[in-house]
Design a protein around this motif. Structure first.
Motif, PDB file in Angstrom:
ATOM      1  N   SER A  13      52.192  44.404  50.486  1.00  0.00           N
ATOM      2  CA  SER A  13      53.138  45.365  49.938  1.00  0.00           C
ATOM      3  C   SER A  13      54.474  44.683  49.654  1.00  0.00           C
ATOM      4  CB  SER A  13      53.355  46.507  50.941  1.00  0.00           C
ATOM      5  OG  SER A  13      54.399  47.354  50.533  1.00  0.00           O
ATOM      6  N   GLY A  14      54.997  44.924  48.467  1.00  0.00           N
ATOM      7  CA  GLY A  14      56.291  44.359  48.105  1.00  0.00           C
ATOM      8  C   GLY A  14      56.228  42.963  47.521  1.00  0.00           C
ATOM      9  N   ASN A  15      55.080  42.311  47.594  1.00  0.00           N
ATOM     10  CA  ASN A  15      54.958  40.953  47.050  1.00  0.00           C
ATOM     11  C   ASN A  15      54.409  41.048  45.635  1.00  0.00           C
ATOM     12  OD1 ASN A  15      54.695  38.245  46.567  1.00  0.00           O
ATOM     13  ND2 ASN A  15      53.558  37.781  48.441  1.00  0.00           N
ATOM     14  N   ASP A  16      55.313  41.308  44.680  1.00  0.00           N
ATOM     15  CA  ASP A  16      54.895  41.496  43.300  1.00  0.00           C
ATOM     16  C   ASP A  16      55.230  40.302  42.409  1.00  0.00           C
ATOM     17  OD1 ASP A  16      57.592  41.866  43.279  1.00  0.00           O
ATOM     18  OD2 ASP A  16      57.567  43.891  42.450  1.00  0.00           O
ATOM     19  N   ASP A  17      55.632  39.186  43.033  1.00  0.00           N
ATOM     20  CA  ASP A  17      55.769  37.936  42.289  1.00  0.00           C
ATOM     21  C   ASP A  17      54.377  37.303  42.213  1.00  0.00           C
ATOM     22  OD1 ASP A  17      55.981  34.846  42.350  1.00  0.00           O
ATOM     23  OD2 ASP A  17      57.955  35.471  41.637  1.00  0.00           O
ATOM     24  N   ALA A  39      46.929  47.305  47.108  1.00  0.00           N
ATOM     25  CA  ALA A  39      46.872  48.692  46.645  1.00  0.00           C
ATOM     26  C   ALA A  39      47.227  48.732  45.173  1.00  0.00           C
ATOM     27  CB  ALA A  39      47.853  49.576  47.427  1.00  0.00           C
ATOM     28  N   GLN A  40      46.719  49.751  44.492  1.00  0.00           N
ATOM     29  CA  GLN A  40      47.123  49.949  43.106  1.00  0.00           C
ATOM     30  C   GLN A  40      48.636  50.106  43.002  1.00  0.00           C
ATOM     31  OE1 GLN A  40      44.866  53.385  41.860  1.00  0.00           O
ATOM     32  NE2 GLN A  40      42.909  52.308  41.883  1.00  0.00           N
ATOM     33  N   ALA A  47      47.193  39.316  41.242  1.00  0.00           N
ATOM     34  CA  ALA A  47      47.655  38.150  41.987  1.00  0.00           C
ATOM     35  C   ALA A  47      46.823  37.937  43.249  1.00  0.00           C
ATOM     36  CB  ALA A  47      49.129  38.314  42.349  1.00  0.00           C
ATOM     37  N   VAL A  48      46.510  39.029  43.935  1.00  0.00           N
ATOM     38  CA  VAL A  48      45.648  38.922  45.108  1.00  0.00           C
ATOM     39  C   VAL A  48      44.293  38.346  44.702  1.00  0.00           C
ATOM     40  CG1 VAL A  48      44.375  40.246  46.849  1.00  0.00           C
ATOM     41  CG2 VAL A  48      46.797  40.738  46.417  1.00  0.00           C
ATOM     42  N   PRO A 226      50.576  42.495  58.845  1.00  0.00           N
ATOM     43  CA  PRO A 226      51.933  42.062  58.508  1.00  0.00           C
ATOM     44  C   PRO A 226      51.980  41.391  57.145  1.00  0.00           C
ATOM     45  CG  PRO A 226      50.909  40.515  60.020  1.00  0.00           C
ATOM     46  CD  PRO A 226      49.983  41.695  59.920  1.00  0.00           C
ATOM     47  N   LYS A 227      53.038  41.686  56.410  1.00  0.00           N
ATOM     48  CA  LYS A 227      53.247  40.961  55.162  1.00  0.00           C
ATOM     49  C   LYS A 227      54.186  39.805  55.458  1.00  0.00           C
ATOM     50  CE  LYS A 227      56.906  44.145  53.673  1.00  0.00           C
ATOM     51  NZ  LYS A 227      57.315  45.127  52.655  1.00  0.00           N
TER      52      LYS A 227
END
Length: 271
Positions: A13-17, A39-40, A47-48, A226-227
């Protein structure tokens, strides 16, 4: 309890780079992570998927597709039956996979209609697009309702959980019902790092407060996701080998804080 094994996972979550996310996923699998959560809503499934492919195709990384639990979640706006299937197929395309291991209802809001939405998840499980079905951010009442409607057993319930918001009731319910409780924001968005109890326990156990928080969750039957990026990915994974004494676990149990960080209205927590 289903036969699904859910070890400590990598949250994204939050890692959109794109490049950072792909590199982090590949690094995590090389380190030993075998559970990756997306998640969508996170806008990083592609990226994942790239990170997974890098690890699967790297001869120096001893990991294959069947070794990894890949989880994603259907956006609340996409929970009408036809949208569930269409957007899950799109998620699989972005991930580069034929199936996910765990597919969640992300939030019981927006287009969520239990009698319509949940059978669509059953259909996806029956057709092999997902191995297991999960829910996220459900109240106990909504969880019991979903269990009654679904033919597929609920394998996992994902909620905010950390030493400052311990989710006693949902942990007990998971133990009674036999599903996994998955803890997102397991470090309290960083708040646990400065908590006096966590700091003291960390000093006694030659660990970091982050590792202590994760080890407490694992010891209390919760799977944290954990992210993190960079050195934190390795630091977090080392928590799987941290065996805290019961006296320290009880000290954390007794913190007594109720610090919810996610907006409860979004999860229909007043139902």
């Amino acid at each position: 309890m289903t036969d699904l094994d859910l070890p400590l996972g990598l949250g994204t979550s939050g890692n959109d780079d794109h490049e950072e996310c792909a590199a982090t996923v590949a690094e995590a699998l090389e380190l030993g992570y075998r559970h990756v959560d997306t998640a969508q809503m996170y806008d990083n499934e592609a990226a994942v998927g790239e990170g997974l492919e890098r690890a699967f195709s790297d001869p120096d990384v001893d990991v294959e597709r069947e070794d990894v639990v890949v989880a994603t979640k259907v956006h609340p706006d996409n929970l009408a039956p036809d949208d569930v299937r269409e957007t899950t197929e799109a998620s699989l395309d972005r991930l580069g996979l034929d199936y996910v291991d765990l597919l969640y209802v992300h939030w019981p809001t927006s287009a969520y209609e239990p009698e319509a939405t949940l059978p669509a998840f059953d259909d996806l499980a029956e057709d092999g697009l997902t191995r297991y079905v999960g829910v996220s951010n459900f109240t106990p009442t909504l969880l019991r309702e979903a269990r009654e409607i679904l033919d597929t057993p609920i394998a996992a319930h994902q909620v905010e959980c950390h030493p400052l918001f311990q989710q006693d009731d949902l942990r007990a319910l998971a133990a009674d019902d036999g599903h996994h409780l998955i803890g997102y924001s397991p470090l309290g968005q960083g708040d646990v790092l400065d908590n006096d109890v966590l700091v003291d326990v960390a000093e006694r156990n030659d660990a970091t407060p982050a590792q202590v928080a994760l080890a407490w969750e694992l010891a209390r039957g919760v799977t944290p996701i954990p992210k993190g990026t960079g050195e934190h990915v390795a630091e977090n994974y080392e928590a799987v080998d941290l065996d805290l004494p019961e006296s320290d676990l009880k000290a954390i149990d007794e913190i007594g804080a109720e610090e919810r960080l996610v907006d409860p209205d979004a999860a229909a927590w007043n139902q």
